[in-house]
Design a protein around this motif. Sequence first.
Motif, mmCIF file in Angstrom:
data_model
loop_
_atom_site.group_PDB
_atom_site.id
_atom_site.type_symbol
_atom_site.label_atom_id
_atom_site.label_comp_id
_atom_site.label_asym_id
_atom_site.label_seq_id
_atom_site.Cartn_x
_atom_site.Cartn_y
_atom_site.Cartn_z
ATOM 1 N N GLY A 105 0.785 -1.227 0.000
ATOM 2 C CA GLY A 105 0.000 0.000 0.000
ATOM 3 C C GLY A 105 0.817 1.277 0.000
ATOM 4 N N ALA A 106 2.114 1.171 0.318
ATOM 5 C CA ALA A 106 2.952 2.366 0.377
ATOM 6 C C ALA A 106 3.740 2.584 -0.909
ATOM 7 C CB ALA A 106 3.926 2.251 1.559
ATOM 8 N N TRP A 107 3.574 1.671 -1.874
ATOM 9 C CA TRP A 107 4.436 1.730 -3.056
ATOM 10 C C TRP A 107 4.158 2.952 -3.928
ATOM 11 C CZ3 TRP A 107 8.928 0.072 -4.032
ATOM 12 C CH2 TRP A 107 9.433 0.038 -5.329
ATOM 13 N N LYS A 108 2.896 3.338 -4.072
ATOM 14 C CA LYS A 108 2.581 4.517 -4.882
ATOM 15 C C LYS A 108 3.204 5.779 -4.288
ATOM 16 C CE LYS A 108 0.186 2.495 -8.074
ATOM 17 N NZ LYS A 108 0.769 2.369 -9.434
ATOM 18 N N ASN A 109 3.152 5.889 -2.950
ATOM 19 C CA ASN A 109 3.792 7.029 -2.295
ATOM 20 C C ASN A 109 5.298 7.031 -2.563
ATOM 21 O OD1 ASN A 109 1.484 8.143 -1.200
ATOM 22 N ND2 ASN A 109 1.661 7.040 0.738
ATOM 23 N N TYR A 110 5.889 5.849 -2.544
ATOM 24 C CA TYR A 110 7.329 5.732 -2.783
ATOM 25 C C TYR A 110 7.657 6.145 -4.212
ATOM 26 C CZ TYR A 110 12.048 3.799 -2.774
ATOM 27 O OH TYR A 110 13.417 3.651 -2.864
#
Length: 388
Positions: A165-170
């Motif tokens: 779930g944090a990949w787009k932010n990364y």
Amino acid sequence: WFIASASMFILLVGSNLELPTKDGPRPEGAPSVVFLSLTIIFFGIGFWFADVMGDSIVAEKAKLEKEKGQLQSMCYACRFFGLMISAPLSTYLYSTLGPGSIVQLMFILPLAILPPLWYLSEVNNVTIKSTREQCNDIWKTVCSRAVWQPMSFVYIYGVLQFSNGAWKNYQREILGLTPTQLNILLNVAYVLLYLGVMAYKYYFMHWSWRTIYILTTLLGGVFSILQVLLIFGITFGLSNFWFSLGDDAMAEFIQGIQFLPTTIMMVHLCPDGSEGASYAMFTTVNNSAMHLSSAISIKLLGIWDVTIGALRKGDSTGILNLTLLTTALQVSGLFFIGMLPRTKDDLVKLNSDKSKSSIGGGVFLFVIFASIIYSIAISVISILKTEE
């Protein structure tokens, strides 16, 4: 379709859909989170009612095929082709005309489908089973080992496909991908999803279902590991965008290949006279697993610090650990591959086993409905929290 169209009409006339200026205040009359969510919910209700009717027709006709799977593969190929076309079109309209243009299309297009429905061939004066009789048929069906065993695999495998779930932010904050580039990733992913469905239709139709799941799952694990290389800056001379493009797009290609075997299997399991209700329930198994997986994926974000603040400080430990965890869980679905029949012939043999298990059927239904309730509860809580 009328319900879907009416919900978008209410959104159009009941709110201001203009985008705010950069760093500007929220436009006056902009829809609240609750109002927007309700209109989308009713749009989804209308859409999925229509989808169930369409699936009923396909499921009934597919059972008459000599070579199973051809009709379904054609129908889903058309569906994903439409998705492939609509993604870049909606991206263009959103960036040039704003979200209002998208909502207008979502209001007009369902109405355009209504006139052709009058010409849909339908057999009249047919005895239709009562709701009680259909529920009885479905209960007998799910108590059969030929149903709860393979569908349990579909559910377990689907739940284990946790996303990072944090990949787009990364990608946005650390890799520096722009909104336009992220939209390109999405559009290319839809193209690869369509190509995955077509690849199964023309090249993998007669392959063992187990072989397809094993190969595609391992291939998916390889592409997930490529995210680790991206975290360490190892891109083999490619830019972050092009390296991410291969990773994200191939994941959808793999999903496209996996999609059709499951739906073909579901048609084989439908009892005569209750095709629509049973096929809807079987697809609900897959959908509820997907939504539960998404809900749990959100909870996984709390294990390590993957906040934007941590990422901006250069702390990539959390995103690395989360990537490794989700990859391992995705691949772990193969431990249950023995529950899946190898081919359609094996499914027929399993179906010839007349043994019934009320416990197996009861547990199966309980898990499905519990997953649906949990997913709905999490979504409602998230909406209310956002409104606060």
